[in-house]
Design a protein around this motif. Structure first.
Motif, PDB file in Angstrom:
ATOM      1  N   THR A 185       0.947  -1.202   0.005  1.00  0.00           N
ATOM      2  CA  THR A 185      -0.004  -0.157  -0.175  1.00  0.00           C
ATOM      3  C   THR A 185       1.013   1.159   0.062  1.00  0.00           C
ATOM      4  O   THR A 185       2.051   1.162   0.494  1.00  0.00           O
ATOM      5  CB  THR A 185      -0.696   0.118   1.258  1.00  0.00           C
ATOM      6  OG1 THR A 185      -0.222   0.166   2.415  1.00  0.00           O
ATOM      7  CG2 THR A 185      -1.869  -1.076   1.230  1.00  0.00           C
ATOM      8  N   THR A 188       0.081   5.896   3.207  1.00  0.00           N
ATOM      9  CA  THR A 188      -0.311   7.420   3.651  1.00  0.00           C
ATOM     10  C   THR A 188      -0.226   7.341   5.345  1.00  0.00           C
ATOM     11  O   THR A 188      -0.292   8.222   5.752  1.00  0.00           O
ATOM     12  CB  THR A 188      -1.563   7.676   3.068  1.00  0.00           C
ATOM     13  OG1 THR A 188      -2.403   6.449   3.057  1.00  0.00           O
ATOM     14  CG2 THR A 188      -1.480   8.263   1.709  1.00  0.00           C
ATOM     15  N   HIS A 231       1.041  -0.011  -9.609  1.00  0.00           N
ATOM     16  CA  HIS A 231       0.106   0.335  -8.614  1.00  0.00           C
ATOM     17  C   HIS A 231      -1.113  -0.549  -8.567  1.00  0.00           C
ATOM     18  O   HIS A 231      -1.886  -0.577  -9.722  1.00  0.00           O
ATOM     19  CB  HIS A 231      -0.479   1.674  -8.927  1.00  0.00           C
ATOM     20  CG  HIS A 231      -1.426   2.046  -7.512  1.00  0.00           C
ATOM     21  ND1 HIS A 231      -2.367   3.062  -8.042  1.00  0.00           N
ATOM     22  CD2 HIS A 231      -1.613   2.084  -6.231  1.00  0.00           C
ATOM     23  CE1 HIS A 231      -3.067   3.031  -6.748  1.00  0.00           C
ATOM     24  NE2 HIS A 231      -2.533   2.443  -5.906  1.00  0.00           N
ATOM     25  N   GLY A 302     -11.425   5.444 -10.842  1.00  0.00           N
ATOM     26  CA  GLY A 302     -11.394   5.613  -9.348  1.00  0.00           C
ATOM     27  C   GLY A 302     -10.117   5.799  -8.698  1.00  0.00           C
ATOM     28  O   GLY A 302      -9.038   6.366  -9.430  1.00  0.00           O
ATOM     29  N   GLY A 303      -9.977   5.119  -7.376  1.00  0.00           N
ATOM     30  CA  GLY A 303      -8.613   5.714  -6.729  1.00  0.00           C
ATOM     31  C   GLY A 303      -8.970   6.742  -5.793  1.00  0.00           C
ATOM     32  O   GLY A 303      -8.341   6.966  -4.842  1.00  0.00           O
ATOM     33  N   ALA A 325     -15.402   3.554 -10.081  1.00  0.00           N
ATOM     34  CA  ALA A 325     -14.902   2.056  -9.464  1.00  0.00           C
ATOM     35  C   ALA A 325     -14.451   2.339  -8.096  1.00  0.00           C
ATOM     36  O   ALA A 325     -13.960   3.355  -8.132  1.00  0.00           O
ATOM     37  CB  ALA A 325     -13.979   1.394 -10.237  1.00  0.00           C
ATOM     38  N   TRP A 326     -14.603   1.506  -7.372  1.00  0.00           N
ATOM     39  CA  TRP A 326     -13.928   1.649  -6.136  1.00  0.00           C
ATOM     40  C   TRP A 326     -13.072   0.167  -5.737  1.00  0.00           C
ATOM     41  O   TRP A 326     -13.410  -0.673  -6.100  1.00  0.00           O
ATOM     42  CB  TRP A 326     -14.777   1.877  -5.019  1.00  0.00           C
ATOM     43  CG  TRP A 326     -14.105   1.746  -3.445  1.00  0.00           C
ATOM     44  CD1 TRP A 326     -13.693   2.751  -2.907  1.00  0.00           C
ATOM     45  CD2 TRP A 326     -14.245   0.425  -2.617  1.00  0.00           C
ATOM     46  NE1 TRP A 326     -13.137   2.275  -1.478  1.00  0.00           N
ATOM     47  CE2 TRP A 326     -13.458   0.954  -1.243  1.00  0.00           C
ATOM     48  CE3 TRP A 326     -14.637  -0.782  -2.805  1.00  0.00           C
ATOM     49  CZ2 TRP A 326     -13.161   0.030  -0.345  1.00  0.00           C
ATOM     50  CZ3 TRP A 326     -14.323  -1.889  -1.554  1.00  0.00           C
ATOM     51  CH2 TRP A 326     -13.841  -1.045  -0.671  1.00  0.00           C
ATOM     52  N   GLY A 327     -11.991   0.604  -5.262  1.00  0.00           N
ATOM     53  CA  GLY A 327     -11.218  -0.703  -4.729  1.00  0.00           C
ATOM     54  C   GLY A 327      -9.773  -0.359  -3.826  1.00  0.00           C
ATOM     55  O   GLY A 327      -9.644   1.067  -3.884  1.00  0.00           O
ATOM     56  N   THR A 329      -5.583  -1.367  -2.745  1.00  0.00           N
ATOM     57  CA  THR A 329      -4.703  -2.610  -3.051  1.00  0.00           C
ATOM     58  C   THR A 329      -4.915  -4.060  -2.420  1.00  0.00           C
ATOM     59  O   THR A 329      -4.938  -4.882  -2.733  1.00  0.00           O
ATOM     60  CB  THR A 329      -3.216  -1.911  -2.360  1.00  0.00           C
ATOM     61  OG1 THR A 329      -3.080  -0.745  -3.139  1.00  0.00           O
ATOM     62  CG2 THR A 329      -1.905  -2.885  -2.587  1.00  0.00           C
ATOM     63  N   GLU A 330      -5.531  -3.644  -1.244  1.00  0.00           N
ATOM     64  CA  GLU A 330      -6.023  -4.828  -0.414  1.00  0.00           C
ATOM     65  C   GLU A 330      -7.125  -5.524  -0.803  1.00  0.00           C
ATOM     66  O   GLU A 330      -7.439  -6.703  -0.712  1.00  0.00           O
ATOM     67  CB  GLU A 330      -6.587  -4.402   1.099  1.00  0.00           C
ATOM     68  CG  GLU A 330      -5.335  -3.855   1.906  1.00  0.00           C
ATOM     69  CD  GLU A 330      -5.062  -2.474   1.680  1.00  0.00           C
ATOM     70  OE1 GLU A 330      -5.677  -1.703   0.594  1.00  0.00           O
ATOM     71  OE2 GLU A 330      -4.536  -1.709   2.857  1.00  0.00           O
ATOM     72  N   GLN A 349     -19.740   5.012  -5.418  1.00  0.00           N
ATOM     73  CA  GLN A 349     -18.570   4.554  -5.582  1.00  0.00           C
ATOM     74  C   GLN A 349     -18.594   3.036  -6.450  1.00  0.00           C
ATOM     75  O   GLN A 349     -17.614   2.589  -6.768  1.00  0.00           O
ATOM     76  CB  GLN A 349     -17.798   4.194  -4.349  1.00  0.00           C
ATOM     77  CG  GLN A 349     -16.831   5.239  -4.034  1.00  0.00           C
ATOM     78  CD  GLN A 349     -17.650   6.667  -3.869  1.00  0.00           C
ATOM     79  OE1 GLN A 349     -18.630   6.886  -3.303  1.00  0.00           O
ATOM     80  NE2 GLN A 349     -16.827   7.813  -4.128  1.00  0.00           N
ATOM     81  N   THR A 405     -11.765  -1.120   5.893  1.00  0.00           N
ATOM     82  CA  THR A 405     -11.321  -0.134   4.576  1.00  0.00           C
ATOM     83  C   THR A 405     -10.654   1.333   5.114  1.00  0.00           C
ATOM     84  O   THR A 405      -9.740   1.624   4.298  1.00  0.00           O
ATOM     85  CB  THR A 405     -11.987  -0.240   3.628  1.00  0.00           C
ATOM     86  OG1 THR A 405     -13.128   0.876   4.256  1.00  0.00           O
ATOM     87  CG2 THR A 405     -12.781  -1.319   3.264  1.00  0.00           C
ATOM     88  N   ARG A 422     -12.200   9.449   3.513  1.00  0.00           N
ATOM     89  CA  ARG A 422     -11.420   8.339   4.395  1.00  0.00           C
ATOM     90  C   ARG A 422     -11.537   8.869   6.031  1.00  0.00           C
ATOM     91  O   ARG A 422     -11.642   9.855   6.285  1.00  0.00           O
ATOM     92  CB  ARG A 422      -9.987   8.554   3.816  1.00  0.00           C
ATOM     93  CG  ARG A 422     -10.069   8.072   2.435  1.00  0.00           C
ATOM     94  CD  ARG A 422      -8.424   8.020   2.025  1.00  0.00           C
ATOM     95  NE  ARG A 422      -8.179   6.588   2.142  1.00  0.00           N
ATOM     96  CZ  ARG A 422      -7.024   6.015   1.666  1.00  0.00           C
ATOM     97  NH1 ARG A 422      -6.157   6.873   0.999  1.00  0.00           N
ATOM     98  NH2 ARG A 422      -6.696   4.780   1.476  1.00  0.00           N
TER      99      ARG A 422
END
Ligand code: ADP
Length: 531
Positions: A185, A188, A231, A302-303, A325-327, A329-330, A349, A405, A422
């Protein structure tokens, strides 16, 4: 009763065999800045065999990590196939991370061999000496190898290694549960965390990408992945394309709007995917230069939150259908996509894909209703959602088998996710939450606003209030922007603090770097206009 079906392994080897065998005449085309390098999939299979043979000769005979430090191109795709299929583990290093983080990640993953694009040697060279576990560096294309040798590593030329290898490789039977690839990831918060994908999870994720509710990939498609392959697996587009037999168009390092417009006009991709900033740049470019983008029929985006104005602009003016779209790395990363024609759903999303389960969790870890109203942290689980991190000493991100998440929002009965923030970015004003995402989306709908990021800043009376950091591309003052917002969000949510900035700082993966903005604000570096 036992089924009569075998436990037939779901592997990247089988994706490779099917894609490159049944669609041997389909191709990967890599953009070079003015033309294209083309490789039919039949030849890609032989390249993968040569790479596997070459890596075996360097001593990769088990689950060693083979890292990449590469752009989106043919060679990176070859590694995506060869490394997992030979039983080793592909580790895609994010070239945009801070050098200390890259070194930490390479060490933590115990990278053994590193494939580097010649053009990226200057970026790698200063970090290489502290990458203790790396034995071999393989250089793709031209580049000055002196600093690599000076770091005490064995250095090889990619082409020479492959030319010396056989174009047939005895691919082993791999266990579908074994590690195929890994990705960290972007860290951050704290050190980056390693997610290790299995053959099985990659296979099932690729299948989900191919479904019509995912990215709807077929053998008639040409797929242009604008998300970097370093990524989050380029969102699964490379494996999805091979599984579907779709051709791939790779932008290499050229992800700027002018290049992308040229690639789209010349190569006529039908599917693409990338983050909102890239497509906002493309929209601005297209409004000035009017390229023909109409080959694109579906572009998952997304992202970070996708502004409605961006989706509407591309769709109505250029016939390009951006779907949110949503997602993460996990989650491999694709977990939800917002298809359909109803704009009230397009701005969400997305709807969770079959296989991905979600729930909303409130204070004290209580599970709230998935009624589209209750707001809390989104938790997910599923066959391609990680259930732990690699060598994690503090598994605080997992909750009874669910992944926390870190995203806050709502989930409805139909599986549509609406994110408001977030967790670390929420703005708490007088006990109420203000959604920075909602304010940003509304602001970016103003014709003079290029970008807008909203952060929470301390306020004596309310605890916290929103500060809108705006990049202007035209004329607009605070009064006008406040007026513009007041029709779109509740009046008490309209920011009274404004900062006009040259650019919004971005993270290594192109998201608004809100922590940086908060730090700039704390140091008094933002000039605030208060209303
Ligand atoms: P990192 O978590 O390291 O920043 P990822 O790329 O894995 O990198 O980021 C995943 C996060 O990106 C999600 O948890 C979410 O906060 C954000 N994200 C992804 N897609 C969207 C979207 N469509 N809308 C809003 N946020 C999104």
């Amino acid at each position: 009763m036992r089924s009569t079906m075998p436990e037939f392994p779901l592997t990247i080897t089988s994706i490779m065999r099917y894609g490159t065998g049944r669609f041997a005449d389909h191709e990967v085309a890599t953009y070079t800045g003015d033309g294209y390098r083309r490789l039919p999939y039949g030849e890609l299979a032989r390249e993968a065999a040569r790479l596997a043979g070459a890596l075996r000769a360097l001593g990769v005979d088990g689950d060693q990590r083979v890292a990449t430090f590469c752009w989106n191109n043919t060679e990176h795709l070859t590694a995506y196939l060869a490394v997992p299929a030979m039983g080793a583990v592909l580790h895609t290093l994010n070239i945009r991370l801070h050098p200390d983080q890259i070194a930490y990640i390479a060490d933590h993953a115990e990278d053994d061999v590193l494939l580097v694009d010649g053009s990226l040697i200057p970026l790698l060279a200063p970090i290489l000496p502290v990458m203790k576990t790396v034995r071999h560096v393989v250089v793709i294309g031209a580049g000055d190898t002196e600093p690599l040798l000076a770091a005490g590593k064995r250095v090889h030329g990619y082409r020479a290694l492959l030319d010396a290898a056989s174009d047939a490789f005895d691919w082993p039977e791999v266990d579908e549960r074994a590690a195929a690839s890994m990705c960290y990831t972007s860290g951050t918060t704290g050190n980056p965390k390693g997610v290790v994908y299995s053959h099985r999870s990659s296979y099932l994720h690729a299948m989900a990408i191919c479904t019509a509710n995912g990215m709807a990939v077929t053998s008639d498609d040409r797929v242009l992945p604008i998300v970097p392959m370093f990524h989050a697996n380029a969102w699964g587009m490379p494996y999805g394309a091979l599984m579907a037999g779709a051709s791939l168009v790779m932008p290499d390092r050229f992800m700027q709007a002018a290049h992308l417009a040229k690639i789209i006009e010349e190569e006529k991709p039908t599917i693409s995917g990338g983050i909102p900033t890239i497509f906002a740049d493309l929209l601005r470019y297209a409004r000035r230069h009017h390229p023909d983008l109409s080959s694109l029929r579906l572009v998952p985006c997304g992202g970070s939150a996708v502004p409605e104005s961006l989706m509407k602009g591309l769709q109505t003016e250029f016939g390009v259908r951006l779907v949110q779209a949503w997602g993460m790395t996990e989650t491999s990363p694709t977990a939800a996509v917002a298809h359909g024609d109803d704009w009230s759903l397009r701005v969400t999303q997305g709807r969770l894909l079959a296989g991905v389960e979600g729930r909303i969790v409130g204070d004290g870890d209580t599970v709230l209703a998935s009624d589209g109203v209750a707001v809390g942290e989104l938790e997910v689980r599923g066959p391609w959602v990680t259930a732990s991190y690699h060598l994690d000493e503090n598994p605080s991100r997992f909750h009874d088998g669910w992944l926390r998440t870190g995203d806050v929002g709502r989930l409805d009965e139909r599986g549509y996710v609406t994110l408001t923030d977030r967790l670390k970015d929420v703005i708490k004003s007088g006990g109420e939450w203000i959604s920075s995402v909602e304010l940003e989306n509304a602001l970016m709908g103003h014709p003079a606003v290029v970008e807008a990021a909203v952060i929470g800043v301390p306020d004596e009376r309310w605890g916290e209030r929103p500060l809108a950091c705006v990049v202007l591309g035209g004329e607009a003052g605070v009064a006008e922007l406040r007026e513009f917002l007041s029709g779109k969000v509740a009046r008490w949510q309209v920011p009274e603090r404004w900062a006009f900035v040259e650019a919004v700082p971005k993270t290594s993966v192109g998201k608004f770097a809100k922590r940086t903005l908060r730090e700039m604000h704390a140091r008094g570096e933002l000039t605030i206009v208060q209303e």
